[in-house]
Design a protein around this motif. Structure first.
Motif, PDB file in Angstrom:
ATOM      1  N   ASP A  58       0.717  -1.311   0.064  1.00  0.00           N
ATOM      2  CA  ASP A  58      -0.086  -0.028  -0.236  1.00  0.00           C
ATOM      3  C   ASP A  58       0.748   1.183  -0.381  1.00  0.00           C
ATOM      4  O   ASP A  58       1.707   1.540  -0.353  1.00  0.00           O
ATOM      5  N   GLY A  59       0.631   2.367   0.242  1.00  0.00           N
ATOM      6  CA  GLY A  59       1.328   3.535   0.147  1.00  0.00           C
ATOM      7  C   GLY A  59       2.186   3.490   0.906  1.00  0.00           C
ATOM      8  O   GLY A  59       3.353   4.435   0.685  1.00  0.00           O
ATOM      9  N   GLU A  60       1.722   2.822   2.452  1.00  0.00           N
ATOM     10  CA  GLU A  60       3.118   2.542   3.242  1.00  0.00           C
ATOM     11  C   GLU A  60       4.394   2.355   2.600  1.00  0.00           C
ATOM     12  O   GLU A  60       5.661   2.308   3.044  1.00  0.00           O
ATOM     13  N   ASP A  61       4.186   1.199   1.889  1.00  0.00           N
ATOM     14  CA  ASP A  61       5.571   0.065   1.423  1.00  0.00           C
ATOM     15  C   ASP A  61       5.813   0.890   0.011  1.00  0.00           C
ATOM     16  O   ASP A  61       7.153   0.871   0.128  1.00  0.00           O
ATOM     17  N   VAL A  62       5.058   1.827  -0.220  1.00  0.00           N
ATOM     18  CA  VAL A  62       5.395   2.976  -1.493  1.00  0.00           C
ATOM     19  C   VAL A  62       6.575   3.410  -0.553  1.00  0.00           C
ATOM     20  O   VAL A  62       7.961   3.991  -1.344  1.00  0.00           O
ATOM     21  N   LEU A  63       6.339   3.890  -0.056  1.00  0.00           N
ATOM     22  CA  LEU A  63       6.981   5.203   0.717  1.00  0.00           C
ATOM     23  C   LEU A  63       8.175   4.570   1.010  1.00  0.00           C
ATOM     24  O   LEU A  63       9.491   5.768   1.076  1.00  0.00           O
ATOM     25  N   ASP A  64       8.268   3.199   1.511  1.00  0.00           N
ATOM     26  CA  ASP A  64       9.668   2.650   1.842  1.00  0.00           C
ATOM     27  C   ASP A  64       9.893   1.738   0.933  1.00  0.00           C
ATOM     28  O   ASP A  64      10.918   1.445   1.630  1.00  0.00           O
ATOM     29  N   GLY A  65       9.710   2.251  -0.594  1.00  0.00           N
ATOM     30  CA  GLY A  65      10.822   1.849  -1.159  1.00  0.00           C
ATOM     31  C   GLY A  65      10.181   0.268  -1.995  1.00  0.00           C
ATOM     32  O   GLY A  65      10.764  -0.361  -1.963  1.00  0.00           O
ATOM     33  N   THR A 130      -0.408   9.561  -0.963  1.00  0.00           N
ATOM     34  CA  THR A 130      -0.567  11.144  -0.847  1.00  0.00           C
ATOM     35  C   THR A 130      -1.048  10.602   1.276  1.00  0.00           C
ATOM     36  O   THR A 130      -0.415  11.004   1.869  1.00  0.00           O
ATOM     37  N   ALA A 131      -2.139  10.183   1.453  1.00  0.00           N
ATOM     38  CA  ALA A 131      -2.790   9.855   2.520  1.00  0.00           C
ATOM     39  C   ALA A 131      -1.913   9.304   3.515  1.00  0.00           C
ATOM     40  O   ALA A 131      -1.219   9.937   4.955  1.00  0.00           O
ATOM     41  N   ALA A 132      -0.598   8.264   3.192  1.00  0.00           N
ATOM     42  CA  ALA A 132       0.328   7.833   4.100  1.00  0.00           C
ATOM     43  C   ALA A 132       1.054   9.127   4.507  1.00  0.00           C
ATOM     44  O   ALA A 132       1.701   8.978   5.287  1.00  0.00           O
ATOM     45  N   LEU A 133       1.641   9.181   3.221  1.00  0.00           N
ATOM     46  CA  LEU A 133       2.498  10.714   4.060  1.00  0.00           C
ATOM     47  C   LEU A 133       2.649  11.445   4.418  1.00  0.00           C
ATOM     48  O   LEU A 133       3.150  12.084   5.574  1.00  0.00           O
ATOM     49  N   LEU A 134       0.755  11.917   4.196  1.00  0.00           N
ATOM     50  CA  LEU A 134       0.523  13.286   5.279  1.00  0.00           C
ATOM     51  C   LEU A 134       0.262  12.252   6.701  1.00  0.00           C
ATOM     52  O   LEU A 134       0.649  13.184   8.000  1.00  0.00           O
ATOM     53  N   ARG A 135       0.459  11.598   6.791  1.00  0.00           N
ATOM     54  CA  ARG A 135       0.223  10.374   8.264  1.00  0.00           C
ATOM     55  C   ARG A 135       1.022  10.496   8.780  1.00  0.00           C
ATOM     56  O   ARG A 135       1.286  10.923   9.643  1.00  0.00           O
ATOM     57  N   ARG A 136       1.990  10.516   8.016  1.00  0.00           N
ATOM     58  CA  ARG A 136       3.403  10.743   8.845  1.00  0.00           C
ATOM     59  C   ARG A 136       4.120  11.386   9.206  1.00  0.00           C
ATOM     60  O   ARG A 136       5.203  11.882   9.296  1.00  0.00           O
ATOM     61  N   HIS A 137       3.463  13.109   8.593  1.00  0.00           N
ATOM     62  CA  HIS A 137       3.752  13.974   9.366  1.00  0.00           C
ATOM     63  C   HIS A 137       2.494  14.328   9.858  1.00  0.00           C
ATOM     64  O   HIS A 137       2.401  16.086  10.223  1.00  0.00           O
ATOM     65  N   GLY A 138       1.871  13.870  10.901  1.00  0.00           N
ATOM     66  CA  GLY A 138       1.240  14.672  11.445  1.00  0.00           C
ATOM     67  C   GLY A 138       0.158  14.914  11.242  1.00  0.00           C
ATOM     68  O   GLY A 138      -0.939  15.003  12.150  1.00  0.00           O
ATOM     69  N   ILE A 139      -0.396  14.329  10.067  1.00  0.00           N
ATOM     70  CA  ILE A 139      -2.154  15.331   9.387  1.00  0.00           C
ATOM     71  C   ILE A 139      -3.282  14.561   9.438  1.00  0.00           C
ATOM     72  O   ILE A 139      -1.867  12.935   9.340  1.00  0.00           O
ATOM     73  N   GLU A 140      -4.158  14.251  10.162  1.00  0.00           N
ATOM     74  CA  GLU A 140      -5.312  13.273  10.568  1.00  0.00           C
ATOM     75  C   GLU A 140      -5.608  13.237   9.205  1.00  0.00           C
ATOM     76  O   GLU A 140      -6.129  14.271   8.830  1.00  0.00           O
ATOM     77  N   VAL A 141      -6.357  12.073   8.740  1.00  0.00           N
ATOM     78  CA  VAL A 141      -6.993  11.650   6.866  1.00  0.00           C
ATOM     79  C   VAL A 141      -7.730  10.840   7.443  1.00  0.00           C
ATOM     80  O   VAL A 141      -7.397   9.725   8.344  1.00  0.00           O
ATOM     81  N   VAL A 142      -8.811  11.315   6.932  1.00  0.00           N
ATOM     82  CA  VAL A 142     -10.300  10.669   7.065  1.00  0.00           C
ATOM     83  C   VAL A 142     -10.712  11.019   5.751  1.00  0.00           C
ATOM     84  O   VAL A 142      -9.961  11.563   5.349  1.00  0.00           O
ATOM     85  N   SER A 143     -11.796   9.720   5.178  1.00  0.00           N
ATOM     86  CA  SER A 143     -12.351   9.947   4.493  1.00  0.00           C
ATOM     87  C   SER A 143     -14.014  10.534   4.287  1.00  0.00           C
ATOM     88  O   SER A 143     -14.754  11.075   5.570  1.00  0.00           O
ATOM     89  N   GLU A 144     -14.467  10.308   3.150  1.00  0.00           N
ATOM     90  CA  GLU A 144     -15.671  11.271   3.257  1.00  0.00           C
ATOM     91  C   GLU A 144     -16.817   9.903   3.975  1.00  0.00           C
ATOM     92  O   GLU A 144     -17.769  10.545   4.146  1.00  0.00           O
ATOM     93  N   GLU A 145     -15.972   8.714   3.739  1.00  0.00           N
ATOM     94  CA  GLU A 145     -16.707   7.901   4.376  1.00  0.00           C
ATOM     95  C   GLU A 145     -16.939   8.105   6.389  1.00  0.00           C
ATOM     96  O   GLU A 145     -18.149   7.392   7.044  1.00  0.00           O
ATOM     97  N   THR A 146     -15.831   8.371   6.917  1.00  0.00           N
ATOM     98  CA  THR A 146     -14.816   8.649   8.201  1.00  0.00           C
ATOM     99  C   THR A 146     -15.380  10.080   8.430  1.00  0.00           C
ATOM    100  O   THR A 146     -14.842  10.601   9.645  1.00  0.00           O
TER     101      THR A 146
END
Ligand code: SF4
Length: 163
Positions: A58-65, A130-146
């Motif tokens: 997932d996006g976390e894995d993309v950030l980690d290569g 993008t969601a993964a990168l934002l979370r790594r920098h302390g930004i809360e990420v929610v969706s239209e569903e949550t």
């Protein structure tokens, strides 16, 4: 201040040149409480574009290569997704955003679920790049569903989006 997926505002930035407009989120932007961002466009991809999915994680894995983002023609678009994520983060930091409301299931914006990398419509738990990168920098990420809504209006939209 928040950042929000630009397709929620009615901008035709999805891969298929459609949008996912939601009045609740359009109102946040009108009231000066949110800034729209489309990471895939910011990363240099055209609209329309081939749909893409994260293969091998997932996006976390993309950030980690450890995983790549591949489109349905087999093109590797990982670098564009990473560039778009960095630009979305830069916007969020510039406006002091504490929260992002991003489109669920997108390989960029998904915050709980993403497509499973097989281009068969299957989904898997995971986050977009993008969601993964934002979370790594302390930004809360929610969706239209949550997201927490300020009214009892409809906040979700059925259907799929690969961003
Ligand atoms: Fe752009 Fe896709 Fe995210 Fe919408 S879900 S903002 S189209 S990257």
């Amino acid at each position: 201040m928040k950042i929000v997926s630009a397709c929620f505002v009615g901008i035709h930035c999805r891969y298929d040149q459609r949008h996912n407009a939601l009045e609740e989120i359009r109102r946040l932007v009108r009231e000066g409480k949110a800034i729209p961002v489309c990471p895939e466009q910011e990363g240099g991809l055209p609209t329309p574009r081939n749909p893409a999915e994260i293969v091998g994680g997932d996006g976390e894995d993309v950030l980690d290569g450890k995983a790549r983002v591949i489109d349905n023609r087999g093109n590797d678009v990982t670098e564009q997704f990473l560039a778009g994520a960095r630009k979305a983060l830069a916007v969020a930091q510039a406006v002091g955003a504490k929260q992002a409301i991003l489109k669920e299931r997108s390989p960029s914006c998904g915050s709980c679920m993403i497509y499973d990398g097989t281009f068969s419509g299957g989904k898997k738990p995971g986050v977009g790049v993008t969601a993964a990168l934002l979370r790594r920098h302390g930004i809360e990420v929610v969706s239209e569903e949550t997201m927490k809504t300020e009214s009892s209006g409809d906040t979700g939209e059925e259907g799929s989006s690969k961003g």
